[in-house]
Design a protein around this motif. Structure first.
Motif, PDB file in Angstrom:
ATOM      1  N   LEU A 124     -35.593   3.678  58.223  1.00  0.00           N
ATOM      2  CA  LEU A 124     -34.367   2.923  57.959  1.00  0.00           C
ATOM      3  C   LEU A 124     -33.687   2.462  59.240  1.00  0.00           C
ATOM      4  N   ARG A 125     -34.055   3.073  60.372  1.00  0.00           N
ATOM      5  CA  ARG A 125     -33.425   2.704  61.648  1.00  0.00           C
ATOM      6  C   ARG A 125     -34.158   1.571  62.348  1.00  0.00           C
ATOM      7  N   THR A 126     -35.213   1.055  61.724  1.00  0.00           N
ATOM      8  CA  THR A 126     -35.928  -0.112  62.250  1.00  0.00           C
ATOM      9  C   THR A 126     -35.452  -1.322  61.460  1.00  0.00           C
ATOM     10  N   PHE A 127     -35.131  -2.399  62.175  1.00  0.00           N
ATOM     11  CA  PHE A 127     -34.572  -3.577  61.517  1.00  0.00           C
ATOM     12  C   PHE A 127     -35.497  -4.777  61.663  1.00  0.00           C
ATOM     13  N   TYR A 128     -35.451  -5.637  60.653  1.00  0.00           N
ATOM     14  CA  TYR A 128     -36.351  -6.779  60.580  1.00  0.00           C
ATOM     15  C   TYR A 128     -35.577  -8.080  60.358  1.00  0.00           C
ATOM     16  N   GLN A 134     -40.107  -7.659  63.567  1.00  0.00           N
ATOM     17  CA  GLN A 134     -39.358  -6.436  63.853  1.00  0.00           C
ATOM     18  C   GLN A 134     -38.392  -6.742  64.984  1.00  0.00           C
ATOM     19  N   GLN A 135     -37.132  -6.368  64.803  1.00  0.00           N
ATOM     20  CA  GLN A 135     -36.107  -6.612  65.828  1.00  0.00           C
ATOM     21  C   GLN A 135     -36.111  -5.495  66.866  1.00  0.00           C
ATOM     22  N   MET A 136     -35.582  -5.816  68.052  1.00  0.00           N
ATOM     23  CA  MET A 136     -35.441  -4.820  69.117  1.00  0.00           C
ATOM     24  C   MET A 136     -34.344  -3.815  68.762  1.00  0.00           C
ATOM     25  N   GLY A 137     -33.357  -4.255  68.022  1.00  0.00           N
ATOM     26  CA  GLY A 137     -32.238  -3.404  67.618  1.00  0.00           C
ATOM     27  C   GLY A 137     -31.398  -4.146  66.604  1.00  0.00           C
ATOM     28  N   ARG A 138     -30.338  -3.521  66.149  1.00  0.00           N
ATOM     29  CA  ARG A 138     -29.468  -4.142  65.151  1.00  0.00           C
ATOM     30  C   ARG A 138     -28.545  -5.159  65.818  1.00  0.00           C
ATOM     31  N   GLN A 139     -28.215  -6.198  65.098  1.00  0.00           N
ATOM     32  CA  GLN A 139     -27.306  -7.256  65.558  1.00  0.00           C
ATOM     33  C   GLN A 139     -27.763  -7.868  66.873  1.00  0.00           C
ATOM     34  N   ALA A 168     -34.263  -7.521  51.496  1.00  0.00           N
ATOM     35  CA  ALA A 168     -33.432  -8.522  52.168  1.00  0.00           C
ATOM     36  C   ALA A 168     -31.979  -8.456  51.711  1.00  0.00           C
ATOM     37  N   HIS A 169     -31.746  -7.984  50.490  1.00  0.00           N
ATOM     38  CA  HIS A 169     -30.370  -7.898  49.982  1.00  0.00           C
ATOM     39  C   HIS A 169     -29.505  -6.948  50.815  1.00  0.00           C
ATOM     40  N   LEU A 170     -30.124  -6.060  51.594  1.00  0.00           N
ATOM     41  CA  LEU A 170     -29.373  -5.153  52.468  1.00  0.00           C
ATOM     42  C   LEU A 170     -29.262  -5.685  53.896  1.00  0.00           C
ATOM     43  N   GLY A 171     -29.859  -6.852  54.153  1.00  0.00           N
ATOM     44  CA  GLY A 171     -29.773  -7.464  55.471  1.00  0.00           C
ATOM     45  C   GLY A 171     -28.562  -8.372  55.577  1.00  0.00           C
ATOM     46  N   HIS A 172     -28.497  -9.108  56.663  1.00  0.00           N
ATOM     47  CA  HIS A 172     -27.395 -10.042  56.932  1.00  0.00           C
ATOM     48  C   HIS A 172     -27.938 -11.459  56.811  1.00  0.00           C
ATOM     49  N   GLU A 173     -27.507 -12.192  55.791  1.00  0.00           N
ATOM     50  CA  GLU A 173     -27.960 -13.566  55.588  1.00  0.00           C
ATOM     51  C   GLU A 173     -27.216 -14.472  56.567  1.00  0.00           C
ATOM     52  N   PRO A 177     -32.944  -3.316  56.976  1.00  0.00           N
ATOM     53  CA  PRO A 177     -33.461  -1.990  57.298  1.00  0.00           C
ATOM     54  C   PRO A 177     -34.869  -1.801  56.725  1.00  0.00           C
ATOM     55  N   GLY A 178     -35.743  -1.154  57.493  1.00  0.00           N
ATOM     56  CA  GLY A 178     -37.089  -0.864  57.014  1.00  0.00           C
ATOM     57  C   GLY A 178     -37.048  -0.089  55.717  1.00  0.00           C
ATOM     58  N   THR A 179     -38.044  -0.241  54.897  1.00  0.00           N
ATOM     59  CA  THR A 179     -38.207   0.403  53.589  1.00  0.00           C
ATOM     60  C   THR A 179     -37.181  -0.064  52.557  1.00  0.00           C
TER      61      THR A 179
END
Length: 177
Positions: free
Chosen positions: A62-66, A127-132, A100-105, A95-97
Motif C-alpha cells: 500500500l506504500r507503493t504508488f502508481y 510506479q511512482q518514486m513517491g507520493r505527490q 484508481a478510485h483511491l488515487g488522485h484524478e 496505492p498498490g493493491t
C-alpha cells in the motif's frame, strides 16, 4: 527479436513503438467497463466506454504508488494522427493493491469518441518514486507518454493494456457518393 516479442499484442499493434518502448510487465493491471475486461485488441463501442472504467492495480504494498495514463495515439484519425497522443485520463497516487478510485484524478476522464477509423486506447501504468510527485500536464493533445515518464522519473511502465474503438455506426467502409 524474440519469438515472444513477435507475438506480443502491444508489439503487433504498434503500441510498443508509437507510445511505449519495450518494457517488462511487473505489476498486475485489471481494467473493466461494466464487468467487461479490457484485453489487448478487444473492441469496444463508444457507448460501452462512456464512463470511467474500474481499475485494479496489483503490487504488493500500500506504500507503493502508481500513475495511470489513458491515451489515444490515433487522434484525430489513424491515417493522420497529428494530435498523437491525446490524453483521456490521468490518475496519480494510486496505492498498490487497490484501485484508481483511491488515487488522485489529475485529468478527468474523457470518454472515447473516435469519428474516423479504429483507434487504440492505451492504459499505461507507472510506479511512482513517491507520493505527490506527479502533476497535471497543461494539455491533452500531443501528450507524449515517454516524455511525461521522463519528466517525473517514472522509468519504464510496469503494465499496459489497450482496446480498440470506432464510432458507434462505424463499419470502416467507404461512403457512397
Amino acid at each position: 527479436m524474440s519469438r515472444d516479442r513477435e507475438r506480443d499484442p502491444l508489439v503487433v499493434s504498434r503500441v510498443i513503438g508509437d507510445v511505449l518502448d519495450p518494457f517488462t510487465r511487473s505489476v498486475a493491471l485489471s481494467i473493466s467497463y461494466n464487468s467487461r475486461e479490457v484485453a489487448n485488441g478487444r473492441a469496444f463501442k463508444p457507448s460501452a466506454v462512456a464512463n470511467q472504467p474500474r481499475v485494479v492495480v496489483g503490487g504488493n504494498d500500500l506504500r507503493t504508488f502508481y500513475t495511470l495514463a489513458m491515451v489515444d495515439p490515433d487522434a484525430p484519425s489513424p491515417s493522420d494522427p497529428n494530435l498523437r497522443e491525446y490524453l483521456h485520463w490521468l490518475v496519480t497516487d494510486i496505492p498498490g493493491t487497490t484501485g484508481a478510485h483511491l488515487g488522485h484524478e489529475v485529468v478527468c476522464y474523457e470518454s472515447p469518441r473516435p469519428s474516423v477509423g479504429i483507434h487504440r486506447f492505451v492504459f499505461v501504468l507507472f510506479q511512482q518514486m513517491g507520493r505527490q510527485t506527479v502533476y497535471e500536464p497543461g494539455w491533452r493533445q500531443n501528450f507524449v507518454t515517454r516524455d511525461f515518464a521522463e519528466l517525473y522519473n517514472l522509468g519504464s511502465p510496469v503494465a499496459a493494456v489497450f482496446f480498440n474503438c470506432q464510432r458507434e455506426s462505424g463499419c470502416g467502409g467507404r461512403r457512397s457518393s
